[in-house]
Every structure is written in structure tokens, then in C-alpha cells.
Write an enzyme that holds these catalytic residues in place. Structure first.
Site, PDB file in Angstrom:
ATOM      1  N   GLY A 125       0.934  -1.127  -0.205  1.00  0.00           N
ATOM      2  CA  GLY A 125      -0.135  -0.227  -0.017  1.00  0.00           C
ATOM      3  C   GLY A 125       1.280   1.600   0.225  1.00  0.00           C
ATOM      4  N   SER A 127       1.458   3.292  -3.690  1.00  0.00           N
ATOM      5  CA  SER A 127       0.380   4.771  -4.091  1.00  0.00           C
ATOM      6  C   SER A 127      -0.565   4.374  -4.097  1.00  0.00           C
ATOM      7  CB  SER A 127       0.684   4.208  -5.917  1.00  0.00           C
ATOM      8  OG  SER A 127       1.649   3.222  -6.061  1.00  0.00           O
ATOM      9  N   SER A 159      -1.273  -3.752  -5.656  1.00  0.00           N
ATOM     10  CA  SER A 159      -2.192  -5.645  -6.115  1.00  0.00           C
ATOM     11  C   SER A 159      -2.348  -6.853  -5.282  1.00  0.00           C
ATOM     12  CB  SER A 159      -0.452  -5.271  -7.205  1.00  0.00           C
ATOM     13  OG  SER A 159      -0.626  -4.808  -7.941  1.00  0.00           O
ATOM     14  N   GLU A 242      11.845  -4.360  -5.160  1.00  0.00           N
ATOM     15  CA  GLU A 242      11.406  -4.706  -5.654  1.00  0.00           C
ATOM     16  C   GLU A 242      11.980  -4.625  -7.191  1.00  0.00           C
ATOM     17  OE1 GLU A 242       7.743  -1.659  -5.974  1.00  0.00           O
ATOM     18  OE2 GLU A 242       6.634  -2.724  -7.365  1.00  0.00           O
ATOM     19  N   GLU A 362      10.964   6.894 -17.258  1.00  0.00           N
ATOM     20  CA  GLU A 362      11.545   7.469 -17.066  1.00  0.00           C
ATOM     21  C   GLU A 362      12.074   7.848 -15.185  1.00  0.00           C
ATOM     22  OE1 GLU A 362       7.876   7.035 -17.816  1.00  0.00           O
ATOM     23  OE2 GLU A 362       8.483   7.545 -20.089  1.00  0.00           O
TER      24      GLU A 362
HETATM   25  C1  LIG Z   1       0.314  -3.477 -12.992  1.00  0.00           C
HETATM   26  C2  LIG Z   1       1.011  -2.008 -12.120  1.00  0.00           C
HETATM   27  C3  LIG Z   1       1.209  -2.697 -10.368  1.00  0.00           C
HETATM   28  C4  LIG Z   1       0.914  -1.798  -9.392  1.00  0.00           C
HETATM   29  N1  LIG Z   1       1.042  -2.206  -8.023  1.00  0.00           N
HETATM   30  C5  LIG Z   1       1.011  -1.798  -6.801  1.00  0.00           C
HETATM   31  C6  LIG Z   1       1.134  -1.972  -6.307  1.00  0.00           C
HETATM   32  O1  LIG Z   1       1.114  -3.158  -5.604  1.00  0.00           O
HETATM   33  N2  LIG Z   1       1.313  -1.092  -4.829  1.00  0.00           N
HETATM   34  C7  LIG Z   1       1.653   0.310  -4.906  1.00  0.00           C
HETATM   35  O2  LIG Z   1       1.881   0.907  -4.217  1.00  0.00           O
HETATM   36  N3  LIG Z   1       1.936   0.468  -6.276  1.00  0.00           N
HETATM   37  C8  LIG Z   1       1.399  -0.429  -7.537  1.00  0.00           C
HETATM   38  N4  LIG Z   1       1.583   0.185  -9.034  1.00  0.00           N
HETATM   39  C9  LIG Z   1       1.552   1.962  -8.746  1.00  0.00           C
HETATM   40  C10 LIG Z   1       2.663   2.108  -9.665  1.00  0.00           C
HETATM   41  O3  LIG Z   1       4.294   2.569  -8.939  1.00  0.00           O
HETATM   42  C11 LIG Z   1       2.384   3.982  -9.662  1.00  0.00           C
HETATM   43  O4  LIG Z   1       1.630   4.250 -11.203  1.00  0.00           O
HETATM   44  C12 LIG Z   1       4.271   4.151 -10.172  1.00  0.00           C
HETATM   45  O5  LIG Z   1       4.791   4.463  -9.663  1.00  0.00           O
HETATM   46  C13 LIG Z   1       3.706   5.670 -11.277  1.00  0.00           C
HETATM   47  O6  LIG Z   1       2.836   6.512 -10.508  1.00  0.00           O
HETATM   48  P1  LIG Z   1       1.568   7.161 -10.898  1.00  0.00           P
HETATM   49  O7  LIG Z   1       0.801   6.542 -11.070  1.00  0.00           O
HETATM   50  O8  LIG Z   1       1.436   8.223  -9.644  1.00  0.00           O
HETATM   51  O9  LIG Z   1       2.135   7.867 -12.337  1.00  0.00           O
HETATM   52  P2  LIG Z   1       2.850   9.551 -12.126  1.00  0.00           P
HETATM   53  O10 LIG Z   1       3.817   9.424 -10.624  1.00  0.00           O
HETATM   54  O11 LIG Z   1       1.773  10.309 -11.802  1.00  0.00           O
HETATM   55  O12 LIG Z   1       3.764   9.499 -13.471  1.00  0.00           O
HETATM   56  C14 LIG Z   1       3.232  10.086 -14.625  1.00  0.00           C
HETATM   57  C15 LIG Z   1       4.101  10.402 -15.611  1.00  0.00           C
HETATM   58  O13 LIG Z   1       5.206  11.216 -15.360  1.00  0.00           O
HETATM   59  C16 LIG Z   1       6.085  10.947 -15.236  1.00  0.00           C
HETATM   60  N5  LIG Z   1       7.139  11.188 -14.494  1.00  0.00           N
HETATM   61  C17 LIG Z   1       7.121  11.786 -13.013  1.00  0.00           C
HETATM   62  N6  LIG Z   1       7.617  11.679 -12.267  1.00  0.00           N
HETATM   63  C18 LIG Z   1       9.553  12.049 -13.209  1.00  0.00           C
HETATM   64  C19 LIG Z   1      10.219  12.807 -12.794  1.00  0.00           C
HETATM   65  N7  LIG Z   1      10.559  12.812 -12.180  1.00  0.00           N
HETATM   66  N8  LIG Z   1      11.161  12.680 -14.623  1.00  0.00           N
HETATM   67  C20 LIG Z   1       9.937  12.412 -15.262  1.00  0.00           C
HETATM   68  N9  LIG Z   1       9.454  11.772 -15.197  1.00  0.00           N
HETATM   69  C21 LIG Z   1       8.971  11.925 -14.284  1.00  0.00           C
HETATM   70  C22 LIG Z   1       6.213   8.761 -15.255  1.00  0.00           C
HETATM   71  O14 LIG Z   1       7.355   8.601 -15.732  1.00  0.00           O
HETATM   72  C23 LIG Z   1       4.953   9.308 -16.035  1.00  0.00           C
HETATM   73  O15 LIG Z   1       5.692   8.524 -17.233  1.00  0.00           O
HETATM   74  C24 LIG Z   1       1.095  -0.925  -9.715  1.00  0.00           C
HETATM   75  C25 LIG Z   1       0.928   0.177 -11.248  1.00  0.00           C
HETATM   76  C26 LIG Z   1       0.580  -0.789 -12.233  1.00  0.00           C
HETATM   77  C27 LIG Z   1       0.538   0.070 -13.738  1.00  0.00           C
END
Ligand SMILES: Cc1cc2nc3c(=O)[nH]c(=O)nc-3n(C[C@H](O)[C@H](O)[C@H](O)COP(=O)(O)OP(=O)(O)OC[C@H]3O[C@@H](n4cnc5c(N)ncnc54)[C@H](O)[C@@H]3O)c2cc1C
Length: 379
Positions: A125, A127, A159, A242, A362
């Protein structure tokens, strides 16, 4: 690292080969997610019963204390046998190693054994709707009340939460502290009224991840991991494990998919076409580079006790290769690959998330640039 196998390593391989031959996982249930999870969980229990669920864990915690090479042999044999990856993947790769490093003796004794057997499944837990890459800006609140913490907030993309007994939860315990300092890491029991799990259906059609609505959930003070206010450091241990662990684990799955694709291309005769053979050769090479780079990451873990930022490189390479492999499979097989029930349709669609989960490509590139190559900071 030295890649020639010693007699002891050869004997370990023989032992494993025999074990996998004796323990047929049976037919993979393809359409029902719950049945599929049960299939993987049952197989993990069989591995655990013979001390094979996490061979790299130290023997005092139920592992085999396997060296890097022995761990690699284990994954090769698992991949070769077609057996499923264990169901409690987040417990084995993330929660277990984090508890081993930061946990009290009581916590280690309480939590590690049921992780190995798959009796207690774990989810992560971290994100939230407004905190993904920038995890430290998370808003879920933890307030101390007597001997326990009361937690409220929302997590997302969790997940496996629907199968989980425990959650590795990071929450803000001190809103007045700078954002990286005011966090605490909790081991939260999911089985309580204050925790509601709502499945999110992915593009594949399966609800593999969930939203978590946490409203007044109770966590006893003894379930803080690594001390109050130390959550950021503890979370980093989980994230490093991870990236390094998933890349190692998942390159086995990639190997299985590539073998399946090569067999299909051979059966259909497509492999005779030079362009197809060249593309398969390139993917074969990438899979091999990934395997060796993952070994290098494990060697660093063995040397320094913890995985380093190099795991970000393997995670990035794996996601890119898996996306290219699944896209090529569909191009090669044609429209029938996308027909309902065809496993390639699932693989293609599921691979889209590979470059987001466990750190986006990224963000991983930033880590490799700054912390592996020593380039100047981007911000
Ligand atoms: C299949 C799947 C399973 C997952 N399972 C889990 C889970 O079990 N537990 C959990 O906690 N999370 C989980 N996640 C979440 C995952 O860790 C987040 O989606 C990920 O960290 C990205 O965060 P966000 O989706 O908020 O995107 P954002 O952080 O909002 O990013 C949006 C875009 O901006 C870019 N970006 C952001 N910051 C920067 C930077 N500093 N420099 C360059 N580019 C940047 C990113 O690359 C992306 O393209 C899962 C995600 C997926 C897809």
C-alpha cells in the site's frame, strides 16, 4: 562473477530437476483469476514444504541460504519446468526482506513463516491517487491513539489486495515534519472494517489491482516497522528489493514466453523467414543480457547485503523487452493472437503496465543516470 558450476551447484540443479519432475503443477487454469491464484498458491505451499519457496532467504528464516549462482539455478529450473511463479510474490520479494532488515525478533518470528508457505498473502500500500513517482508526497494519515495507530486515507493500484491478509502501508504520521521525514511504515491487517478493497479492472479484463479505502483502520503500535518517522528509509528497502527482485523473477517468465514463441514459430515454419529469425535472435540476446545483468544485481546484493540502484536498470530492460516480445508475438501470429482465450492477448495487454509498475521507466532512467552513472541531478 564466475559462471562455471561447481559440483555442489550441479548437485543442487539435479535435486531441483528431480523435484520439479516429481511435482507437476498440472494444467494452468486460464480463464478464472481466482482459480489461477489458487493454483499458484497451492504450488507455493508445495515448494515451501520442501524448503524451496525462497531459496535465497537465510536458513534461520526458512530459506536455503542459496548463493547467487544457486538462486539463479533455482530460477532457471523453475522456468524450465513451466511451474508457476509463487502466488505470494510481494511477500517473498518485498515484505520478507524488508522485515528481515528492519523487523524486531518478534516481527520476524510472527510474519516470515506464513509468507513462505503462502498462508498469508501480502500487498503493497504505497501509491495514492496523488502520489506515485513522488511517493513521499502521500497523504494517508496515521494518528496515535493510546497503544495503537488510527489510519485514514486512500491507496490505489494495490496489486493482490483482494487476496491479502497483510499490507505494507506507508502513512504520514507527522504532518509538520519535512515530507520524507514524517512517514511511518506499518504492517496493517487487511481483515478489518476500516479497510475496504475495491477491484479495478485492467485493460486485460482482470482486476489484478485495487483501490483501498482506509477509514479509521487500527494498527497496534507493535506493528510499526523500523520505528516511528523512519518510514521513508524502510520504504526504500522495499522499493530496491522490488526492482532487483522483480527483474530477476520476471526474467524467468520472459524466458518462458520467448521459448513458447520460438516453439510456435518453429511449428508454423515462420522461423525460416530471415526477418523473423533475426528478430527472434535479437530477443534471445536481450533475454540473455537481462539474465546476466540480473545475476550481477544479485551479486551486488550478496556483497553489500542490500540491492543497489542497479536493479532499476534490470527493471527498465525487462519491461522494454517484455513489451517488444509480446508485440512481436502478436505481429507474427496475426489476428488470432488477439482472439478471446488466446494467452498472447493477455500477455500483450498486461505488458503495457510493465513500464509503470514498480517505478516508471522515466523515473528509473533518472535513478540510473544519477545514482549509477553519477550524472548531475535533473532537478
Ligand atoms: C500493473 C501495476 C501494478 C501496480 N501495483 C502497485 C502496488 O501493488 N502497490 C502500489 O503501491 N503501487 C502499485 N502500482 C503503482 C505504481 O507504482 C505507480 O503507478 C507508479 O509509481 C507511477 O505513479 P503514477 O501512476 O502516480 O504516475 P505519476 O507519478 O503521476 O507519473 C506520470 C508520468 O510522469 C512521469 N514522471 C513522474 N515523475 C517524473 C520525474 N521525476 N522525471 C521524469 N518523469 C516523471 C512518469 O514517468 C509518468 O510517465 C502499480 C502500477 C501498475 C501499472
Amino acid at each position: 562473477m564466475d559462471l562455471t558450476f561447481t559440483e555442489r551447484e550441479q548437485a543442487f540443479r539435479e535435486e531441483l530437476r528431480e523435484w520439479f519432475a516429481r511435482n507437476d503443477p498440472g494444467q494452468e487454469p486460464e480463464s478464472d483469476e481466482d482459480l489461477h491464484f489458487k493454483w499458484r498458491r497451492d504450488f507455493q505451499a508445495r515448494l515451501a514444504a520442501d524448503g524451496l519457496a525462497a531459496v535465497h532467504w537465510p536458513p534461520e528464516y526458512g530459506g536455503r541460504g542459496a548463493s547467487v549462482t544457486e538462486s539463479a539455478i533455482f530460477f532457471e529450473e523453475l522456468g524450465r519446468s513451466g511451474a508457476p511463479l509463487p502466488a505470494n510474490v510481494l511477500g517473498l520479494l518485498l515484505a520478507g526482506p524488508t522485515i528481515m532488515l528492519w523487523g524486531s525478533d518478534r516481527q520476524k518470528e510472527r510474519y516470515l513463516a506464513p509468507i513462505l508457505s503462502g498462508e498469508e498473502i501480502w500487498c503493497q500500500g504505497f501509491s495514492e491517487p496523488d502520489a506515485g513517482s513522488d511517493l513521499a508526497s502521500l497523504k494517508t494519515r496515521a494518528v496515535k491513539e493510546g497503544g495503537e495507530w488510527v489510519i485514514s486515507g486512500q491507496k490505489v493500484w494495490t496489486s493482490g489486495a483482494q487476496y491479502s491478509k497483510w499490507c505494507m502501508l506507508v502513512a504520514r504520521s507527522d504532518p509538520s515534519a519535512p515530507k520524507h521525514r514524517g512517514l511511518t511504515y506499518f504492517l496493517m491487517d487487511m481483515e478489518q472494517d476500516g479497510v475496504q478493497v475495491r477491484p479495478l479492472r485492467q485493460i486485460t479484463g482482470s482486476p489484478e489491482f485495487n483501490e483501498l479505502f482506509i477509514d479509521g483502520a487500527r494498527v497496534p503500535a507493535e506493528n510499526v516497522l523500523g520505528g516511528e518517522g523512519n518510514g521513508w528509509k524502510v520504504a526504500l528497502t522495499t522499493l530496491m528489493n522490488e526492482r532487483a527482485g522483480l527483474a530477476f523473477f520476471l526474467q524467468v517468465r520472459l524466458r518462458q514466453l520467448l521459448d513458447r514463441l520460438i516453439a510456435q514459430a518453429a511449428a508454423s515454419g515462420a522461423i525460416e523467414q530471415p526477418l523473423v529469425a533475426a528478430r527472434l535472435g535479437e530477443l534471445q540476446m536481450r533475454a540473455e543480457i537481462l539474465r546476466l545483468t540480473a545475476y550481477r544485481g544479485l551479486t551486488a546484493t550478496e556483497k553489500y547485503g542490500q540491492p543497489g540502484p542497479e536493479g532499476s536498470l534490470t527493471k527498465w530492460m525487462w519491461s522494454q523487452t517484455n513489451q517488444e516480445l509480446t508485440q512481436f508475438a502478436v505481429d507474427l501470429i496475426g489476428p488470432e493472437a488477439l482472439a478471446e482465450g488466446n494467452p498472447w492477448a493477455y500477455e500483450l495487454l498486461r505488458a503495457r503496465g510493465n513500464s509503470i509498475e514498480g517505478g516508471t521507466t522515466e523515473v528509473l532512467k533518472n535513478i540510473v543516470a544519477e545514482r549509477v552513472l553519477g550524472l548531475p541531478k535533473s532537478r
